[in-house]
Design a protein around this motif. Structure first.
Motif, short mmCIF file in Angstrom:
data_model
loop_
_atom_site.label_atom_id
_atom_site.label_comp_id
_atom_site.label_asym_id
_atom_site.label_seq_id
_atom_site.Cartn_x
_atom_site.Cartn_y
_atom_site.Cartn_z
N LEU A 15 44.57 23.74 -1.90
CA LEU A 15 45.69 24.58 -1.48
C LEU A 15 45.71 25.88 -2.27
O LEU A 15 45.62 25.88 -3.50
N THR A 16 45.84 26.98 -1.56
CA THR A 16 45.89 28.31 -2.17
C THR A 16 47.36 28.70 -2.38
O THR A 16 48.27 28.05 -1.84
N PRO A 17 47.61 29.77 -3.13
CA PRO A 17 48.99 30.25 -3.25
C PRO A 17 49.63 30.53 -1.88
O PRO A 17 50.83 30.29 -1.71
N LEU A 18 48.85 31.00 -0.92
CA LEU A 18 49.38 31.24 0.41
C LEU A 18 49.85 29.93 1.07
O LEU A 18 50.89 29.90 1.73
N VAL A 28 64.54 34.01 7.95
CA VAL A 28 63.56 34.69 7.07
C VAL A 28 62.45 33.70 6.70
O VAL A 28 61.26 34.04 6.75
N ALA A 29 62.83 32.47 6.35
CA ALA A 29 61.83 31.45 6.02
C ALA A 29 60.90 31.21 7.21
O ALA A 29 59.68 31.06 7.04
N GLN A 30 61.45 31.20 8.42
CA GLN A 30 60.63 30.96 9.60
C GLN A 30 59.68 32.12 9.88
O GLN A 30 58.53 31.90 10.26
N VAL A 31 60.15 33.34 9.71
CA VAL A 31 59.26 34.50 9.91
C VAL A 31 58.14 34.49 8.88
O VAL A 31 56.97 34.74 9.21
N VAL A 32 58.49 34.18 7.63
CA VAL A 32 57.46 34.07 6.58
C VAL A 32 56.47 32.98 6.95
O VAL A 32 55.25 33.16 6.82
N LEU A 33 56.97 31.84 7.41
CA LEU A 33 56.09 30.73 7.79
C LEU A 33 55.14 31.13 8.91
O LEU A 33 53.94 30.83 8.84
N ALA A 41 49.68 32.36 10.57
CA ALA A 41 48.76 33.27 11.27
C ALA A 41 47.62 33.69 10.36
O ALA A 41 46.45 33.70 10.78
N VAL A 42 47.93 34.01 9.12
CA VAL A 42 46.88 34.41 8.17
C VAL A 42 45.95 33.24 7.89
O VAL A 42 44.72 33.39 7.88
N LEU A 43 46.51 32.06 7.64
CA LEU A 43 45.68 30.89 7.38
C LEU A 43 44.79 30.55 8.58
O LEU A 43 43.61 30.21 8.41
#
Length: 119
Positions: A13-16, A102-107, A112-114
């Motif tokens: 697991l990465t920080p992301l 906000v938590a959902q947008v961050v998620l 998407a990045v992962l």
């Protein structure tokens, strides 16, 4: 027959990943609280959402088909936002709802990045 360890795969697991795990946990907790406050049918729906976020976190932590979890997590989380928008009178946005969104947008961004990184 080979022995497999069904435990957590935290080394990979990465920080992301951890940002995504925290975001999913925040929104899962928000759904439990809102579900209990709402009661009735909405409680069942909120608890279903909580189970979805919890299952996603568990799958990522144990390393189970992470790419699929990312791909399914994006529309699942986006659907939460769309349903919230459709079912609420806005503005004003209550603080608890704002934290959840906000938590959902961050998620969604993390997933998407992962997903991009693992394709």
């Amino acid at each position: 027959m080979a022995h497999t360890d069904a435990g957590a795969d935290v080394e990979s697991l990465t920080p992301l990943h951890w940002v995504g795990i925290v975001a999913a946990t925040v929104t899962g907790i928000a759904h439990v609280v809102l579900g209990v406050q709402s009661g009735g049918t909405f409680m069942v729906l909120f608890l279903f959402a909580t189970l979805g976020f919890g299952a996603g976190v568990a799958a990522v932590v144990v390393g189970y088909r992470r790419r699929l979890v990312y791909a399914l997590g994006i529309p699942f989380t986006a659907g939460q936002i769309v349903l919230w928008w459709a079912l609420n009178d806005l503005p004003p946005i209550p603080t608890s709802h704002a934290i959840d969104k906000v938590a959902q947008v961050v998620l969604i961004a993390v997933l998407a990045v992962l997903l991009y990184r693992e394709s």
